[in-house]
Design an enzyme around this catalytic site. Structure first.
Site, PDB file in Angstrom:
ATOM      1  N   LYS A 179       0.800  -1.071   0.033  1.00  0.00           N
ATOM      2  CA  LYS A 179       0.102  -0.100   0.139  1.00  0.00           C
ATOM      3  C   LYS A 179       0.944   1.180  -0.099  1.00  0.00           C
ATOM      4  O   LYS A 179       1.304   1.518   0.878  1.00  0.00           O
ATOM      5  CB  LYS A 179      -0.840  -0.077   1.364  1.00  0.00           C
ATOM      6  CG  LYS A 179      -2.180   0.593   1.011  1.00  0.00           C
ATOM      7  CD  LYS A 179      -2.153   2.255   0.701  1.00  0.00           C
ATOM      8  CE  LYS A 179      -1.852   3.199   1.901  1.00  0.00           C
ATOM      9  NZ  LYS A 179      -1.754   4.450   1.456  1.00  0.00           N
ATOM     10  N   GLU A 384      10.771  16.523  15.110  1.00  0.00           N
ATOM     11  CA  GLU A 384      11.008  16.336  13.907  1.00  0.00           C
ATOM     12  C   GLU A 384      10.375  17.194  12.793  1.00  0.00           C
ATOM     13  O   GLU A 384       8.870  17.526  12.852  1.00  0.00           O
ATOM     14  CB  GLU A 384      10.633  14.880  13.375  1.00  0.00           C
ATOM     15  CG  GLU A 384      11.036  14.613  11.974  1.00  0.00           C
ATOM     16  CD  GLU A 384      10.704  13.225  11.743  1.00  0.00           C
ATOM     17  OE1 GLU A 384       9.267  12.878  11.749  1.00  0.00           O
ATOM     18  OE2 GLU A 384      11.401  12.269  11.136  1.00  0.00           O
TER      19      GLU A 384
HETATM   20  N1  LIG Z   1      12.436   5.420   9.465  1.00  0.00           N
HETATM   21  C1  LIG Z   1      12.126   5.491   8.245  1.00  0.00           C
HETATM   22  O1  LIG Z   1      12.779   4.631   7.436  1.00  0.00           O
HETATM   23  C2  LIG Z   1      11.272   6.397   7.576  1.00  0.00           C
HETATM   24  C3  LIG Z   1      11.295   6.516   6.266  1.00  0.00           C
HETATM   25  C4  LIG Z   1      10.449   7.489   5.556  1.00  0.00           C
HETATM   26  C5  LIG Z   1       9.600   8.353   6.498  1.00  0.00           C
HETATM   27  N2  LIG Z   1       9.657   8.082   7.727  1.00  0.00           N
HETATM   28  C6  LIG Z   1       8.716   8.951   8.656  1.00  0.00           C
HETATM   29  O2  LIG Z   1       7.624   9.012   8.042  1.00  0.00           O
HETATM   30  C7  LIG Z   1       7.031  10.300   8.304  1.00  0.00           C
HETATM   31  C8  LIG Z   1       6.530  11.047   7.102  1.00  0.00           C
HETATM   32  O3  LIG Z   1       5.620  10.212   6.259  1.00  0.00           O
HETATM   33  P1  LIG Z   1       4.108  10.391   6.325  1.00  0.00           P
HETATM   34  O4  LIG Z   1       3.623  11.712   6.842  1.00  0.00           O
HETATM   35  O5  LIG Z   1       3.695  10.091   4.860  1.00  0.00           O
HETATM   36  O6  LIG Z   1       3.591   9.294   6.940  1.00  0.00           O
HETATM   37  P2  LIG Z   1       2.310   8.844   7.488  1.00  0.00           P
HETATM   38  O7  LIG Z   1       2.488   8.146   8.624  1.00  0.00           O
HETATM   39  O8  LIG Z   1       1.288   9.714   7.402  1.00  0.00           O
HETATM   40  O9  LIG Z   1       2.168   7.782   6.084  1.00  0.00           O
HETATM   41  C9  LIG Z   1       2.940   6.714   5.986  1.00  0.00           C
HETATM   42  C10 LIG Z   1       1.941   5.821   5.430  1.00  0.00           C
HETATM   43  O10 LIG Z   1       1.121   5.268   6.204  1.00  0.00           O
HETATM   44  C11 LIG Z   1      -0.058   5.356   5.542  1.00  0.00           C
HETATM   45  N3  LIG Z   1      -1.048   5.351   6.576  1.00  0.00           N
HETATM   46  C12 LIG Z   1      -1.889   6.611   6.926  1.00  0.00           C
HETATM   47  N4  LIG Z   1      -2.675   6.516   7.932  1.00  0.00           N
HETATM   48  C13 LIG Z   1      -2.815   5.338   7.923  1.00  0.00           C
HETATM   49  C14 LIG Z   1      -3.697   4.568   9.092  1.00  0.00           C
HETATM   50  N5  LIG Z   1      -4.445   5.204   9.774  1.00  0.00           N
HETATM   51  N6  LIG Z   1      -3.365   3.084   8.986  1.00  0.00           N
HETATM   52  C15 LIG Z   1      -2.418   2.504   8.054  1.00  0.00           C
HETATM   53  N7  LIG Z   1      -1.749   3.429   7.148  1.00  0.00           N
HETATM   54  C16 LIG Z   1      -1.921   4.552   7.377  1.00  0.00           C
HETATM   55  C17 LIG Z   1       0.060   6.205   4.423  1.00  0.00           C
HETATM   56  O11 LIG Z   1      -1.219   6.126   3.550  1.00  0.00           O
HETATM   57  C18 LIG Z   1       1.296   6.230   4.008  1.00  0.00           C
HETATM   58  O12 LIG Z   1       1.268   5.018   2.893  1.00  0.00           O
HETATM   59  C19 LIG Z   1       8.213  11.065   8.945  1.00  0.00           C
HETATM   60  O13 LIG Z   1       7.775  11.299  10.317  1.00  0.00           O
HETATM   61  C20 LIG Z   1       9.232  10.283   8.758  1.00  0.00           C
HETATM   62  O14 LIG Z   1      10.227  10.175   9.711  1.00  0.00           O
HETATM   63  C21 LIG Z   1      10.346   7.275   8.303  1.00  0.00           C
END
Ligand SMILES: NC(=O)c1ccc[n+]([C@@H]2O[C@H](COP(=O)([O-])OP(=O)(O)OC[C@H]3O[C@@H](n4cnc5c(N)ncnc54)[C@H](O)[C@@H]3O)[C@@H](O)[C@H]2O)c1
Length: 482
Positions: A179, A384
């Site tokens: 997803k 962050e």
């Molecule tokens: N540690 C790592 O390897 C890494 C890598 C990239 C990003 N990040 C972190 O991700 C964050 C930024 O990304 P973002 O804002 O898109 O994060 P997010 O958590 O909003 O989204 C990430 C994913 O989760 C999905 N998602 C959103 N709500 C959900 C739910 N209720 N249930 C299941 N899935 C859901 C989204 O559609 C997307 O595919 C930052 O905090 C960053 O540090 C971490």
């Protein structure tokens, strides 16, 4: 600028068949470089996730499940080769979708190929053990796939994150339901097309685009999955863990960070400088392992501040296809969040900023900003930001540096710049982080290096051989033969 799509992005992949989602609804993707609509994608929901999980299970019961490790490895290696054929196309698609400068997007595509090559070569080299035991017994262990694995990935490094998680899961013989993020998912669809072209059996990889709160939530709480890998925010990671926990499904969480670099008086500043800056502004700071805190010992503080400021003044920001040092953020929403942080820094000293170059007003641009003399407990030094913003924090002693470095909820990456070997060893142990880099930052991002966090940065490891253990389960066999 249009993305060079050779497929219909409104289709999702289930059991080897590209099809519209059940609801027939779509979501617009926006090109963050100029705010224009880039494409429509399918708004998959729970029904589509149900179908994808069933298709994955069927693949395990069918051709995919019967393949040997050697066969899977050859297939992955071939997928890696084919990804290389598509590198320029994938880079252009990613630049349009994520707003990532073209050169950085190209590096991601090459990394995706490298993951496939690394994991393809490792597929037939993961084995169990024989364990000495009581007389009359032979005991050994078998490494087996979890079964159906869910993969929820964010928008910032789609290709790299798909490479490290889906690549490792397929290597171990799992069948995947992917997803991607609703903000940027075109390279996920492109990758699935490439896998199919190379002959990955139907159902081994299924892709459902859609909203996190719909398709993502349905996947993480699905009783038919056996493992879930999530990369994203702390808030969503906690929700995913909770939903998976209800089904006792194991979870790998790769979350955020506030990663420090510690620069000591005896550091080689010339060597450190490119890493100090680049680790903060790569992908416009939207990197989980971004180094947003630079801790500098007093003896070299003014030098480091002035030299970083000079580098910042040379940073240009513009459309992804112009391939400048910094592109736009993923969305106007993310831009406004980062601008909100900059407002919170109104009481601080700005050491320098970069400058816009041909950046349309409709794009999601934020000028890179370097703050000096920031108190360690300031919001900008603790939270962050996920944008091109770095803070400089002075320190006097090693103990103080460790205290500041370990003083956030996160624990993803830390770097130490010092010529003192004993200090290198001491701090490598003392710093709370999943990975510590000594006189470098990120070690070139090598796919061989296990990666993951502690604290709110998450748990579990991806990349390297470690990922292959994470995407498999161990069975102990004890035979009594008298
Ligand atoms: N540690 C790592 O390897 C890494 C890598 C990239 C990003 N990040 C972190 O991700 C964050 C930024 O990304 P973002 O804002 O898109 O994060 P997010 O958590 O909003 O989204 C990430 C994913 O989760 C999905 N998602 C959103 N709500 C959900 C739910 N209720 N249930 C299941 N899935 C859901 C989204 O559609 C997307 O595919 C930052 O905090 C960053 O540090 C971490």
């Amino acid at each position: 600028m249009t993305a060079p799509l050779w497929f219909d992005p409104t289709e999702i992949l289930i059991g080897g068949t590209w099809q519209p989602c059940t609801s027939g609804q779509t979501i617009p993707l926006i090109n963050p470089s100029n705010g224009s609509e880039l494409a429509l994608i399918a708004r998959g929901k729970g029904d589509d996730i149900d179908a994808a999980v069933s298709a994955a299970q069927s693949a395990l019961d069918g051709e995919w499940g019967r393949m040997t490790a050697l066969e899977r490895g050859r297939l992955l290696t071939e997928i890696g080769r084919r990804v290389l054929d598509y590198v320029d196309t994938l880079a252009e698609i990613e630049a349009c979708d994520v707003g990532k400068p073209l050169g950085q997007a190209r590096a991601d595509a090459v990394a995706l190929a490298r993951y496939m090559e690394f994991y393809g070569g490792a597929a037939d080299k993961v084995h169990g053990a024989t364990i000495p035991y009581l007389d009359g017994y032979t005991v050994y262990t078998l490494r087996e796939p979890h079964g159906v694995t869910g993969h929820i990935v964010p928008w910032n490094y789609p290709m790299q994150i798909i490479g490290r998680s889906v690549g490792a899961a397929l290597t171990m013989g799992n069948a995947c339901v992917l997803k991607p993020a609703e903000e940027a998912c075109l390279t996920a669809l492109a990758f699935a097309r490439i896998c199919q072209e190379v002959g990955l059996p139907d159902g081994a990889l299924n892709v459902v685009t859609g909203l996190g709160t719909e398709a993502g939530a349905a996947l993480s709480g699905h009783p038919g999955i056996h493992h879930i890998s999530f990369t994203g925010s702390v808030r969503t990671g906690a929700l995913v863990q909770q939903a998976a926990g209800a089904n006792v499904v194991p979870v790998t969480l790769e979350l955020g960070g506030k990663s420090p670099q510690l620069v000591f008086d005896d550091a080689d500043i010339d060597a450190a400088l490119p890493f100090l800056v680049n680790a903060g502004i790569q992908n416009a700071g939207q990197t989980c392992s971004a180094s947003s805190r630079i801790l500098v010992q007093r003896g070299v503080y003014d030098t480091v501040r002035d030299r970083m400021a000079e580098a910042y003044r040379g940073l240009t920001v513009g459309p992804a296809m112009d391939d400048l040092r910094v592109g736009p953020l993923i969305s106007n929403r993310q831009r406004d969040i980062v601008r909100g942080f900059l407002d919170k820094g109104a009481d601080l000293t700005v050491a320098a900023t970069g400058k816009l170059q041909n950046a349309p007003e409709t794009g999601a641009y934020v000028v890179p900003t370097l703050f000096a003399d920031v108190p360690p407990d300031h919001t900008l030094a603790r939270d962050e930001i996920f944008g091109p913003v770095q803070v400089l924090i002075p320190f006097d002693t090693e103990e103080e540096a460790v205290r500041i470095a370990n003083g956030t909820d996160y624990g993803l990456v830390a770097a130490i710049w010092t010529a003192n070997g004993a200090r290198q060893m001491r701090l490598a142990r003392a710093l709370r982080a999943g990975q510590v880099f000594i006189n470098n930052y990120g070690a070139g991002g090598g796919v061989e290096l296990p990666f993951g966090g502690t604290g709110k940065s998450g748990h579990g490891r991806e990349k390297g051989f470690e990922a292959l253990y994470g995407f498999s389960t161990l069975k102990t066999v004890a035979a009594h033969h008298g």
